[in-house]
Write a protein that holds these residues in place. Structure first.
Motif, PDB file in Angstrom:
ATOM      1  N   GLY A 196     -13.436 -25.822  12.512  1.00 45.01           N
ATOM      2  CA  GLY A 196     -13.058 -25.763  13.752  1.00 45.01           C
ATOM      3  C   GLY A 196     -11.760 -24.891  13.632  1.00 45.01           C
ATOM      4  N   ARG A 197     -11.392 -24.261  12.529  1.00 42.31           N
ATOM      5  CA  ARG A 197     -10.130 -23.738  12.527  1.00 42.31           C
ATOM      6  C   ARG A 197     -10.340 -22.194  11.905  1.00 42.31           C
ATOM      7  N   VAL A 198      -9.210 -21.452  11.806  1.00 35.85           N
ATOM      8  CA  VAL A 198      -9.585 -19.986  11.508  1.00 35.85           C
ATOM      9  C   VAL A 198      -8.828 -19.761  10.173  1.00 35.85           C
ATOM     10  N   LEU A 199      -9.475 -18.642   9.412  1.00 35.86           N
ATOM     11  CA  LEU A 199      -8.866 -18.625   7.864  1.00 35.86           C
ATOM     12  C   LEU A 199      -7.574 -17.710   8.045  1.00 35.86           C
ATOM     13  N   ILE A 200      -6.510 -18.062   7.341  1.00 37.65           N
ATOM     14  CA  ILE A 200      -5.460 -16.768   7.404  1.00 37.65           C
ATOM     15  C   ILE A 200      -5.543 -16.337   5.770  1.00 37.65           C
ATOM     16  N   ALA A 201      -5.590 -15.029   5.512  1.00 32.08           N
ATOM     17  CA  ALA A 201      -5.384 -14.739   3.994  1.00 32.08           C
ATOM     18  C   ALA A 201      -4.714 -13.523   3.936  1.00 32.08           C
ATOM     19  N   HIS A 202      -4.267 -12.933   2.905  1.00 32.77           N
ATOM     20  CA  HIS A 202      -3.802 -11.527   2.597  1.00 32.77           C
ATOM     21  C   HIS A 202      -4.927 -11.080   1.862  1.00 32.77           C
ATOM     22  N   HIS A 203      -5.314  -9.697   2.539  1.00 32.03           N
ATOM     23  CA  HIS A 203      -6.567  -9.224   2.072  1.00 32.03           C
ATOM     24  C   HIS A 203      -7.857 -10.386   2.024  1.00 32.03           C
ATOM     25  N   ALA A 204      -7.956 -10.531   3.012  1.00 32.41           N
ATOM     26  CA  ALA A 204      -9.005 -11.992   3.316  1.00 32.41           C
ATOM     27  C   ALA A 204     -10.308 -11.492   2.594  1.00 32.41           C
ATOM     28  N   MET A 205     -10.949 -10.221   2.319  1.00 34.95           N
ATOM     29  CA  MET A 205     -12.018  -9.912   1.879  1.00 34.95           C
ATOM     30  C   MET A 205     -12.385 -10.668   0.558  1.00 34.95           C
ATOM     31  N   ILE A 206     -11.257 -10.724  -0.442  1.00 34.83           N
ATOM     32  CA  ILE A 206     -11.272 -11.555  -1.480  1.00 34.83           C
ATOM     33  C   ILE A 206     -11.476 -13.129  -1.326  1.00 34.83           C
ATOM     34  N   MET A 248       0.927  -0.680  11.813  1.00 34.35           N
ATOM     35  CA  MET A 248       1.438   0.595  11.623  1.00 34.35           C
ATOM     36  C   MET A 248       0.542   2.002  11.920  1.00 34.35           C
ATOM     37  N   LEU A 249      -0.580   1.506  12.029  1.00 36.07           N
ATOM     38  CA  LEU A 249      -1.223   2.878  12.746  1.00 36.07           C
ATOM     39  C   LEU A 249      -1.231   2.990  14.114  1.00 36.07           C
ATOM     40  N   ARG A 250      -1.122   1.796  14.581  1.00 28.87           N
ATOM     41  CA  ARG A 250      -0.555   2.026  16.324  1.00 28.87           C
ATOM     42  C   ARG A 250       0.781   2.510  16.501  1.00 28.87           C
ATOM     43  N   ALA A 251       1.515   2.205  15.371  1.00 27.70           N
ATOM     44  CA  ALA A 251       3.011   2.781  15.729  1.00 27.70           C
ATOM     45  C   ALA A 251       3.014   4.318  15.285  1.00 27.70           C
ATOM     46  N   ASN A 252       1.845   4.726  14.716  1.00 23.14           N
ATOM     47  CA  ASN A 252       1.766   6.054  14.222  1.00 23.14           C
ATOM     48  C   ASN A 252       2.539   6.445  12.757  1.00 23.14           C
ATOM     49  N   LEU A 253       2.691   5.322  12.064  1.00 24.90           N
ATOM     50  CA  LEU A 253       3.461   5.298  10.890  1.00 24.90           C
ATOM     51  C   LEU A 253       2.626   5.562   9.868  1.00 24.90           C
ATOM     52  N   PRO A 254       3.057   6.450   8.734  1.00 26.97           N
ATOM     53  CA  PRO A 254       2.205   6.837   7.382  1.00 26.97           C
ATOM     54  C   PRO A 254       2.413   5.479   6.676  1.00 26.97           C
ATOM     55  N   ILE A 255       1.378   5.236   5.985  1.00 23.66           N
ATOM     56  CA  ILE A 255       1.363   4.182   5.046  1.00 23.66           C
ATOM     57  C   ILE A 255       1.486   4.512   3.798  1.00 23.66           C
ATOM     58  N   ARG A 256       2.527   3.947   3.192  1.00 23.32           N
ATOM     59  CA  ARG A 256       2.842   4.554   1.619  1.00 23.32           C
ATOM     60  C   ARG A 256       2.220   3.683   0.645  1.00 23.32           C
ATOM     61  N   GLY A 257       2.146   3.979  -0.668  1.00 22.83           N
ATOM     62  CA  GLY A 257       1.474   2.991  -1.532  1.00 22.83           C
ATOM     63  C   GLY A 257       2.254   1.859  -1.679  1.00 22.83           C
ATOM     64  N   GLY A 258       1.656   0.727  -1.701  1.00 23.49           N
ATOM     65  CA  GLY A 258       2.369  -0.610  -2.112  1.00 23.49           C
ATOM     66  C   GLY A 258       2.923  -1.178  -0.808  1.00 23.49           C
ATOM     67  N   GLU A 259       3.046  -0.483   0.300  1.00 29.77           N
ATOM     68  CA  GLU A 259       3.641  -0.940   1.258  1.00 29.77           C
ATOM     69  C   GLU A 259       3.057  -2.264   2.337  1.00 29.77           C
ATOM     70  N   LEU A 260       1.735  -2.413   1.835  1.00 31.58           N
ATOM     71  CA  LEU A 260       1.005  -3.335   2.468  1.00 31.58           C
ATOM     72  C   LEU A 260       0.701  -4.638   1.535  1.00 31.58           C
ATOM     73  N   ARG A 261       1.496  -4.425   0.491  1.00 28.92           N
ATOM     74  CA  ARG A 261       1.483  -5.677  -0.362  1.00 28.92           C
ATOM     75  C   ARG A 261       2.394  -6.804   0.007  1.00 28.92           C
ATOM     76  N   LEU A 262       1.972  -8.050  -0.163  1.00 33.02           N
ATOM     77  CA  LEU A 262       2.677  -9.349   0.481  1.00 33.02           C
ATOM     78  C   LEU A 262       4.142  -9.413   0.488  1.00 33.02           C
ATOM     79  N   ALA A 263       4.562  -9.154  -0.761  1.00 38.23           N
ATOM     80  CA  ALA A 263       6.045  -9.193  -1.005  1.00 38.23           C
ATOM     81  C   ALA A 263       6.801  -8.146  -0.316  1.00 38.23           C
ATOM     82  N   ALA A 264       6.216  -6.938  -0.013  1.00 40.37           N
ATOM     83  CA  ALA A 264       6.834  -5.585   0.727  1.00 40.37           C
ATOM     84  C   ALA A 264       6.628  -5.887   2.108  1.00 40.37           C
ATOM     85  N   LEU A 265       5.462  -6.545   2.636  1.00 40.40           N
ATOM     86  CA  LEU A 265       5.692  -6.892   4.018  1.00 40.40           C
ATOM     87  C   LEU A 265       6.628  -7.845   4.420  1.00 40.40           C
TER      88      LEU A 265
END
Lengths: 620, 230
Positions: free
Chosen positions: B124-134, B166-183
């Motif tokens: 009855g709940r929803v999963l939250i994960a960073h890079h949930a595919m794993i 970031m895509l919505r805001a039209n921002l370029p995505i640089r390497g490492g920017e989507l890592r948990l710590a960086a976010l």
């Protein structure tokens, strides 16, 4: 328990009040926390949360009262005043906002209460009055500093103050004796290059040379002691003293990595023990010249440091340091009278300011004044008192009580006047209370007769007290004047938080902490025509006279004591590092405990200022 | 393949029908949260797994860390950390990252026991994960192995959320920017020691709360705007 794995536990364990929780309760606490994230500009506390205690993990929260004035700003590790239990302290209604993106830990009130029931120390933090909290803070600070005997903690390295005096093995006994006389030392090392060969002392010269009729032109090696007991820089002073008394020796070479770095004598060690106030005071009373006083005064910073290290209360510390200044002043006056002859008319030497209040620390400048009998005639007696004041003030300056930059000294002609002129000074200040007049009034109303005819001062004091007691308008002006100095709200990160939300890099602990309390004490004493001069005495007397409540008086006394203690420690620390004294504390270097206690003390002062403002009806 | 076009709720019922009795069946028997619901009124489980590698078919789960998030309120009382008993030695290269040694793993829990506990929590709940595919991949593979059935788990991927923002805001995505710590840095969240499953799960939960507060603000936001396509 899973939560042990979380870094949150360590974050809380390092901060009051959680630092007093035992391991098991701390783990339990973490298990009961919830976490909320507030974007910048959100309302705090979140509307959908029930009453809870909040801890700021990152970001910042600002609290304002209904009028929009900043009450507090809370950064990382800070606690937001909780809505659970309000133990009698009337907190104003507040409105909060996150001023940065903020992560909060929140502990629901029910859980907080359970923890309080199970840990007394933790409970104290929430339920005690400001006063009890200040007192327990003071107790902890003093206990923390109270070590064993000072000699047990001090190491020989810190007692060595000059390079060892030495001669080569080719020197004659006479040359060695001449060298000892020149250098005014009681022992001499015999060294070849850097190698220590032996040691001779005064006693060797007496027993091995004079008594034995030895030829002084023989080499010094003939009489030196070669089997030497040695110590290192790290040897505790007490251990060295015990060794020396066991071996019956008075000199101990101190060696650091094979190299001699100095000699310690029993008198060096005993001086450590006896560099206390009583010895110093009696030495001052026996001093025969200003030069001798100057030399004795060099022991004041060390005395100050020792008293701080021994956990002496700041109140007592102020009394001790002021008594030393008193003794120096009195002795200089006696020496002046001996030099210039007896005074032509009666006079009274007044200590002014912090010395008068017995609240001196080791960095005060001198404040004093000279009150002369009305039979004084400028033409006939002016020269005598000019000389006398010049002699004493310069003597004090040489002793480290430097000339007052504002000229509040007996050597300033304006402050070296007969009684009637002094009465005129006060009357003028009271009638026209402009800022400079009030500053001078505040300076000179804190006075204490030190030497000469005390009755002169009693007369002056009597007229001034009467003058002020009858003049409510002046008192209102004086109140408005002193209420301009508000203590800061507290601390935010590495800054001192001031009312308008401005930040200061440094805390001027005198201006923003001590002066407001001293001013409050003075106002209350004046309002009640009380004769006390010491701030603590004034506050307690004001409570006895029902001018303020006993609780309020004691709270301010505790705040004064706490702030003075922190200042005294700061001075001792600077002295230890060989740096000049100042009153500036770096908020970054205060522990979270010290920050918390200071904040409490400031709050106590602000509450009293508000009460006074309300009573006198002054507008701030 | 066609199944992906069906609504989640319908897919749940199909999988339930094909699933033998057991913990997975019990989990699938409870309806999913209505995707039209306001996302701050939904309950979530933030989960992180430490694994011996990235391939759910070949690599093993070493530890589980998870906790409950009610709306945007993270509740530490619900935090769980479970180390799984390993059949074979933990490869040195992964032990360096998660710090779990063979000895600790030898004293760990049975995978089945932990999975049962987790499926109950997820009901009855929803999963939250960073890079949930794993997480989805490894939990799915474990269910397949242990219960012979197919898992279906509505999930919010905090990494996917960040990329979409970031895509919505039209921002370029640089390497490492989507890592948990960086976010987390971007949201002024504190730095936690990484690579402990529980603290990573908490890190993802806090990031989730920050993302929701940023995106929704005072407005309503349905859960379906957050759910990842699967």
């Amino acid at each position: 328990m899973e939560v042990e794995l979380l870094e949150i536990r360590d974050f809380l364990a390092a901060r009051p009040p959680f630092d007093v929780l035992p391991e098991n309760l701390l783990n339990e606490l973490v298990g009961q926390l919830a976490i909320r994230y507030l974007r910048r500009g959100s309302v705090f506390p979140p509307a959908d949360e029930g009453p809870a205690l909040y801890v700021v993990r990152s970001g910042a929260i600002e609290l304002r009262n209904e009028a929009g004035d900043l009450i507090d700003k809370i950064g990382e590790g800070g606690l937001c005043p909780h809505t659970c239990i309000d133990a009698g302290e009337q907190e104003p209604k507040r409105v909060g906002h996150s001023v940065e993106d903020t992560l909060l830990y929140l502990l629901p009130c029910a859980q907080l209460e359970r923890l309080q029931q199970r840990s007394e120390a933790f409970d104290h933090h929430f339920n005690d009055s400001i006063r009890l909290r200040l007192q327990s803070a003071l107790r902890r600070m003093q206990e923390g500093h109270m070590g064993q005997n000072r000699l047990m903690r001090i190491e020989l390295g810190s007692l060595i103050n000059r390079a060892p005096i030495h001669v080569g093995p080719e020197a004659t006994i006479r040359q060695a004796a001449q060298r000892m006389t020149e250098e005014r030392v009681s022992s001499l090392l015999v060294m070849q290059e850097r190698k220590l060969l032996g040691l001779i002392t005064d006693r060797d010269l007496r027993s091995r040379v004079l008594a034995a009729g030895l030829d002084p032109s023989l080499p010094v090696t003939e009489i030196m002691t070669t089997r030497l007991h040695k110590a290192t820089r790290n040897t505790p002073a007490l251990e060295a003293l015990l060794d020396m008394s066991r071996l019956g020796i008075h000199h101990l070479p101190v060696v650091d990595r094979q190299e001699v770095c100095g000699i310690i004598t029993t008198s060096d060690l005993i001086r450590q023990e006896s560099a206390n106030a009583i010895y110093l005071l009696s030495d001052i009373r026996r001093a025969e010249s200003p030069e001798e006083l100057v030399e004795l005064a060099q022991r004041i910073p060390e005395l100050h440091m020792q008293l701080v290290a021994a956990g002496t209360t700041a109140h007592h510390l102020g009394e001790v340091i002021s008594s030393v200044s008193d003794a120096l002043s009195v002795r200089l006056l006696q020496l002046a009278e001996a030099k210039f002859g007896p005074a032509p008319v009666p006079y009274c030497w007044l200590a002014v300011g912090s010395q008068a209040r017995r609240e001196q620390c080791n960095m005060n400048d001198q404040d004093n004044a000279l009150l002369l009998d009305d039979s004084y005639a400028e033409a006939a007696h002016g020269a005598y008192f000019t000389q006398l004041a010049e002699f004493v003030c310069s003597g004090l300056d040489a002793c480290g009580l430097v000339f007052c930059p504002g000229g509040i000294m007996a050597k300033t002609p304006e402050w070296r006047q007969p009684l009637s002129v002094w009465q005129g000074h006060f009357s003028r200040w009271v009638k026209a209370p402009e800022p400079k007049a009030m500053m001078l009034f505040n300076n000179f109303i804190d006075a204490r007769p030190l030497y000469g005819q005390t009755s002169l001062y009693d007369q002056l004091h009597h007229t001034v007290v009467k003058m002020v007691g009858e003049n409510r308008i002046f008192l209102a002006h004086l109140t408005a004047h002193v209420l301009k100095y508000r203590p800061p709200l507290g601390f935010f990160r590495q800054f001192v938080l001031i009312h308008d939300g401005e930040h200061d890099n440094h805390l001027d602990i005198k201006k923003s902490g001590l002066i407001p309390i001293i001013d409050l004490a003075r106002i209350h004493a004046l309002a009640g025509s009380l004769p006390e001069v010491n701030s603590r005495d004034r506050l307690l007397a004001a409570a006895d006279a029902r001018i303020i409540s006993h609780d309020a008086a004691e709270e301010l006394c505790d705040a004064l004591e706490l702030i003075s203690t922190l200042r005294a420690r700061h001075h001792a620390e600077l002295h230890k590092q060989g740096r000049p004294s100042d009153n500036y504390l770096d908020p970054d270097r205060l522990s979270s405990h010290e920050r918390g206690h200071l904040k409490e003390a400031f709050k106590a002062v602000r509450l009293m200022q508000d009460a006074l403002a309300a009573r006198v009806g002054t507008l701030r | 393949m066609l199944e992906r076009l069906l609504p989640m709720e319908m897919r749940r019922k199909r999988r339930l029908a094909r699933c033998a009795a057991g913990p997975l069946h019990d989990y699938l028997a409870t309806p999913f949260v209505d995707p039209a619901r306001e996302c701050r009124e939904v309950e979530y489980i933030a989960l992180d797994l430490e694994t011996t590698g990235l391939d759910p078919q070949k690599d093993q789960i070493i530890s589980f860390g998870y906790l409950l998030v009610r709306g945007v309120r993270i509740e530490l009382g619900s935090a769980r950390h479970r180390v799984i008993r390993q059949a074979c030695a933990i490869p040195a290269e992964s032990a360096v990252i998660h710090g779990i040694t063979d000895d600790q793993a030898a004293e760990g829990h049975d995978l089945e026991e932990v999975l049962t506990e987790l499926l109950q929590a997820l009901t009855g709940r929803v999963l939250i994960a960073h890079h949930a595919m794993i997480e989805l991949g490894f939990i799915g593979a474990a269910c397949q192995r242990l219960y012979g059935g197919e898992l279906l788990l509505p999930a919010v991927d905090t990494l996917g959320q960040a990329r979409a923002a970031m895509l919505r805001a039209n921002l370029p995505i640089r390497g490492g920017e989507l890592r948990l710590a960086a976010l987390r840095d971007r949201y002024n969240l504190p730095r936690y020691p990484a690579h402990n499953a529980l603290s990573d799960a908490l890190a993802a939960a806090e990031l989730f709360a920050a993302q929701i507060e940023e995106r929704a603000g005072k407005h309503k936001l349905p859960l379906k705007a957050l759910l990842m396509k699967q």
